[in-house]
Design a protein around this motif. Structure first.
Motif, PDB file in Angstrom:
ATOM      1  N   ASN A 177      52.090  25.335  45.224  1.00  0.00           N
ATOM      2  CA  ASN A 177      51.283  24.596  43.448  1.00  0.00           C
ATOM      3  C   ASN A 177      51.513  25.515  42.491  1.00  0.00           C
ATOM      4  O   ASN A 177      51.741  25.316  40.808  1.00  0.00           O
ATOM      5  N   ASN A 178      52.474  26.959  42.413  1.00  0.00           N
ATOM      6  CA  ASN A 178      52.491  27.564  41.489  1.00  0.00           C
ATOM      7  C   ASN A 178      51.584  28.135  40.553  1.00  0.00           C
ATOM      8  O   ASN A 178      51.287  27.921  39.531  1.00  0.00           O
ATOM      9  N   ARG A 179      50.386  28.256  41.379  1.00  0.00           N
ATOM     10  CA  ARG A 179      49.336  28.581  40.379  1.00  0.00           C
ATOM     11  C   ARG A 179      49.351  30.334  40.473  1.00  0.00           C
ATOM     12  O   ARG A 179      48.830  30.896  41.734  1.00  0.00           O
ATOM     13  N   LEU A 180      48.589  30.917  39.632  1.00  0.00           N
ATOM     14  CA  LEU A 180      48.621  32.473  39.459  1.00  0.00           C
ATOM     15  C   LEU A 180      46.545  32.877  39.233  1.00  0.00           C
ATOM     16  O   LEU A 180      46.560  32.443  38.083  1.00  0.00           O
ATOM     17  N   PHE A 181      46.592  33.167  40.312  1.00  0.00           N
ATOM     18  CA  PHE A 181      45.079  33.542  40.084  1.00  0.00           C
ATOM     19  C   PHE A 181      44.637  35.093  39.217  1.00  0.00           C
ATOM     20  O   PHE A 181      45.328  36.118  40.161  1.00  0.00           O
ATOM     21  N   VAL A 182      43.430  35.247  39.509  1.00  0.00           N
ATOM     22  CA  VAL A 182      43.175  36.763  38.890  1.00  0.00           C
ATOM     23  C   VAL A 182      41.722  36.770  38.210  1.00  0.00           C
ATOM     24  O   VAL A 182      40.930  35.524  38.439  1.00  0.00           O
ATOM     25  N   THR A 183      40.940  37.851  38.869  1.00  0.00           N
ATOM     26  CA  THR A 183      39.776  37.901  38.318  1.00  0.00           C
ATOM     27  C   THR A 183      39.745  39.960  38.363  1.00  0.00           C
ATOM     28  O   THR A 183      40.787  40.512  38.065  1.00  0.00           O
ATOM     29  N   GLY A 184      38.383  39.655  38.475  1.00  0.00           N
ATOM     30  CA  GLY A 184      37.830  41.608  38.250  1.00  0.00           C
ATOM     31  C   GLY A 184      36.564  41.683  39.612  1.00  0.00           C
ATOM     32  O   GLY A 184      36.292  40.859  39.807  1.00  0.00           O
ATOM     33  N   LYS A 185      36.351  43.425  38.954  1.00  0.00           N
ATOM     34  CA  LYS A 185      35.333  43.967  40.223  1.00  0.00           C
ATOM     35  C   LYS A 185      33.491  43.442  38.878  1.00  0.00           C
ATOM     36  O   LYS A 185      34.024  43.531  37.693  1.00  0.00           O
ATOM     37  N   TRP A 227      33.196  40.908  38.265  1.00  0.00           N
ATOM     38  CA  TRP A 227      32.902  39.564  37.661  1.00  0.00           C
ATOM     39  C   TRP A 227      32.383  38.365  38.187  1.00  0.00           C
ATOM     40  O   TRP A 227      32.791  37.219  38.820  1.00  0.00           O
ATOM     41  N   LYS A 228      32.274  37.046  36.809  1.00  0.00           N
ATOM     42  CA  LYS A 228      30.754  35.965  37.068  1.00  0.00           C
ATOM     43  C   LYS A 228      32.485  34.309  37.104  1.00  0.00           C
ATOM     44  O   LYS A 228      32.048  33.550  37.343  1.00  0.00           O
ATOM     45  N   LYS A 229      33.768  35.323  36.946  1.00  0.00           N
ATOM     46  CA  LYS A 229      34.841  34.281  36.357  1.00  0.00           C
ATOM     47  C   LYS A 229      35.736  34.644  37.410  1.00  0.00           C
ATOM     48  O   LYS A 229      36.122  35.599  37.205  1.00  0.00           O
ATOM     49  N   LEU A 230      36.735  33.504  37.703  1.00  0.00           N
ATOM     50  CA  LEU A 230      37.632  33.842  38.228  1.00  0.00           C
ATOM     51  C   LEU A 230      39.075  32.764  37.594  1.00  0.00           C
ATOM     52  O   LEU A 230      38.419  31.687  37.038  1.00  0.00           O
ATOM     53  N   TYR A 231      40.483  33.510  37.546  1.00  0.00           N
ATOM     54  CA  TYR A 231      41.205  32.721  36.176  1.00  0.00           C
ATOM     55  C   TYR A 231      41.603  32.378  36.577  1.00  0.00           C
ATOM     56  O   TYR A 231      42.757  32.625  37.765  1.00  0.00           O
ATOM     57  N   GLU A 232      42.252  30.482  36.627  1.00  0.00           N
ATOM     58  CA  GLU A 232      44.054  30.762  37.243  1.00  0.00           C
ATOM     59  C   GLU A 232      44.994  30.709  34.938  1.00  0.00           C
ATOM     60  O   GLU A 232      44.243  29.689  34.553  1.00  0.00           O
ATOM     61  N   ILE A 233      46.274  31.559  35.416  1.00  0.00           N
ATOM     62  CA  ILE A 233      46.465  31.568  34.370  1.00  0.00           C
ATOM     63  C   ILE A 233      48.098  30.856  34.420  1.00  0.00           C
ATOM     64  O   ILE A 233      48.491  31.619  35.423  1.00  0.00           O
ATOM     65  N   GLU A 234      48.744  30.977  33.544  1.00  0.00           N
ATOM     66  CA  GLU A 234      49.796  31.730  33.348  1.00  0.00           C
ATOM     67  C   GLU A 234      50.139  32.699  32.840  1.00  0.00           C
ATOM     68  O   GLU A 234      50.356  32.414  30.969  1.00  0.00           O
ATOM     69  N   LEU A 235      51.746  32.797  33.114  1.00  0.00           N
ATOM     70  CA  LEU A 235      52.164  34.266  32.395  1.00  0.00           C
ATOM     71  C   LEU A 235      53.236  34.399  30.993  1.00  0.00           C
ATOM     72  O   LEU A 235      53.758  32.815  31.475  1.00  0.00           O
ATOM     73  N   ILE A 236      53.319  34.358  30.256  1.00  0.00           N
ATOM     74  CA  ILE A 236      54.502  34.358  29.124  1.00  0.00           C
ATOM     75  C   ILE A 236      55.502  34.771  28.599  1.00  0.00           C
ATOM     76  O   ILE A 236      54.201  35.887  27.802  1.00  0.00           O
ATOM     77  N   LYS A 237      56.109  35.099  28.735  1.00  0.00           N
ATOM     78  CA  LYS A 237      57.156  35.456  27.865  1.00  0.00           C
ATOM     79  C   LYS A 237      56.411  35.721  26.369  1.00  0.00           C
ATOM     80  O   LYS A 237      56.665  34.982  25.375  1.00  0.00           O
ATOM     81  N   GLN A 238      56.927  36.536  25.871  1.00  0.00           N
ATOM     82  CA  GLN A 238      56.729  37.240  24.295  1.00  0.00           C
ATOM     83  C   GLN A 238      58.123  37.667  24.389  1.00  0.00           C
ATOM     84  O   GLN A 238      58.902  38.473  24.852  1.00  0.00           O
ATOM     85  N   GLN A 239      58.721  37.445  23.094  1.00  0.00           N
ATOM     86  CA  GLN A 239      60.265  37.520  22.651  1.00  0.00           C
ATOM     87  C   GLN A 239      60.485  39.078  21.936  1.00  0.00           C
ATOM     88  O   GLN A 239      59.094  39.960  21.048  1.00  0.00           O
TER      89      GLN A 239
END
Length: 347
Positions: free
Chosen positions: A325-333, A335-347
């Motif tokens: 499903n082309n989904r990227l997940f990140v979290t932390g040590k 952390w009470k949340k896990l995030y699905e994010i989309e990376l966006i190129k900066q110009q």
């Protein structure tokens, strides 16, 4: 009087021998820095113009062919990073001397900067000291750390509920994990060993020793290799069947090396790596170590602090990818949340 003469003769002998030995001074001539794809001429010189029999040259411990006491190092054959150059010099009457130097090779392209946007957020166990994270068949699999608290767990994405878990022996500080061929491969930090578990039962089946990489940090896999970080800028590639180290790369961009690589994820042919203690993810070419992109997730720290007080160790750590499903997940040590994010190129 005799003892004084003997002492003087001994001292003179030492001076003469030392002088003979130090009359040979060898230097490997190489630039300190280079850019990938440069071709570098590396040569050996005797500083006092003394003749010597021959010299054997080595790059990263492997012998290379040379002519007239020099050779050309094609940096594209070695990738970015510090390349160790050495020579074994034969001189005098059966004497040898080893000489060392190095050249640091940087990327020949600037990296692509990325920002991000949050697509979704999900509950995450705030007591999970996340060390490894992977998405597999609709579930998240996670390894956690600290002695006496290390676990491997299977987690529902939408609820954060732990549906299966094993506790790791309290002797071990748990680190990264990955799933390969229906097995869970799990690293310990400083015990110099990893464990292999059955994916369905979490029953331990085998353990394996590390090689030249002395610590275990992050773990992921490609089609046929396990990929391991050790807390430095180096990434190791292991035979998936034997768990033996085959090769390594060093992570560099066009300006500097990227140290303290931690949790890893292999996504569409690239290695995504957390920096330890920094809200950044490096996107690394597995063939040559070039850092092709850097994603700045500093804003996620600010987002987390809206609902949770983060301690010093509660850093970004954990990358998982849902390929279907082309989904990227990140979290932390912790952390009470896990995030699905989309990376966006900066110009």
């Amino acid at each position: 009087m005799k003892s004084i003469r003997l002492f003087s003769l001994l001292a003179l002998t030492i001076i003469v021998l030392t002088s003979c030995e130090t009359s040979y001074r060898f230097t490997i001539n190489t630039p300190k820095k280079a850019v990938l794809n440069d071709k570098i001429t590396i040569s050996l010189k005797e500083e006092n113009n003394q003749s010597f029999e021959k010299a054997l040259f080595f790059v990263n411990g492997k012998e290379v062919s040379a002519q007239n006491n020099s050779f050309t190092l094609d940096t594209k054959d070695y990738g970015v990073g510090k390349q160790m150059i050495s020579a074994m010099v034969y001189y005098g009457e059966g004497k040898t001397k080893r000489v060392n130097n190095s050249v640091e090779v940087f990327s020949n392209i600037p990296y692509q900067a990325y920002t991000y946007k949050i697509i979704n957020s999900y509950p995450h166990d705030g007591n999970a000291f996340t060390q490894g994270l992977e998405y597999h068949n609709g579930f998240l699999y996670e390894s956690t750390g600290r002695k006496g608290q290390s676990t491997i767990r299977k987690v529902e994405l939408k609820t954060g509920k732990v549906v299966q878990k094993i506790d790791i022996d309290e002797r071990y500080f748990g680190e990264g994990m990955t799933i390969y061929d229906n097995k869970v491969y799990f690293l310990t930090w400083k015990a110099n060993k990893g464990f292999i578990y059955d994916l369905e039962t979490f029953k331990k089946e085998k353990e394996f020793a590390y090689g030249r990489s002395k610590e275990g940090w992050g773990l992921t896999h490609s089609e046929n290799e396990l990929i391991k970080s050790d807390g430095t800028n180096r990434i190791w590639f292991l035979d998936a069947t034997t768990q033996k180290e085959k090769r390594s790369i060093q992570a560099y961009n066009h300006k500097q090396k990227i140290p303290k690589l931690n949790e890893l994820e292999y996504i569409n042919g690239k290695i995504y790596a957390n920096y330890w203690q920094k809200p950044l993810i490096a996107i690394i070419n597995p063939e040559n170590g070039i850092v092709e992109g850097i994603a700045n997730l500093t804003g996620l720290i600010k987002e987390m602090r809206k609902t949770q007080t983060l301690k010093e160790d509660d850093v970004l750590n954990g990358i998982a990818y849902d390929k279907e499903n082309n989904r990227l997940f990140v979290t932390g040590k912790n952390w009470k949340k896990l995030y699905e994010i989309e990376l966006i190129k900066q110009q």
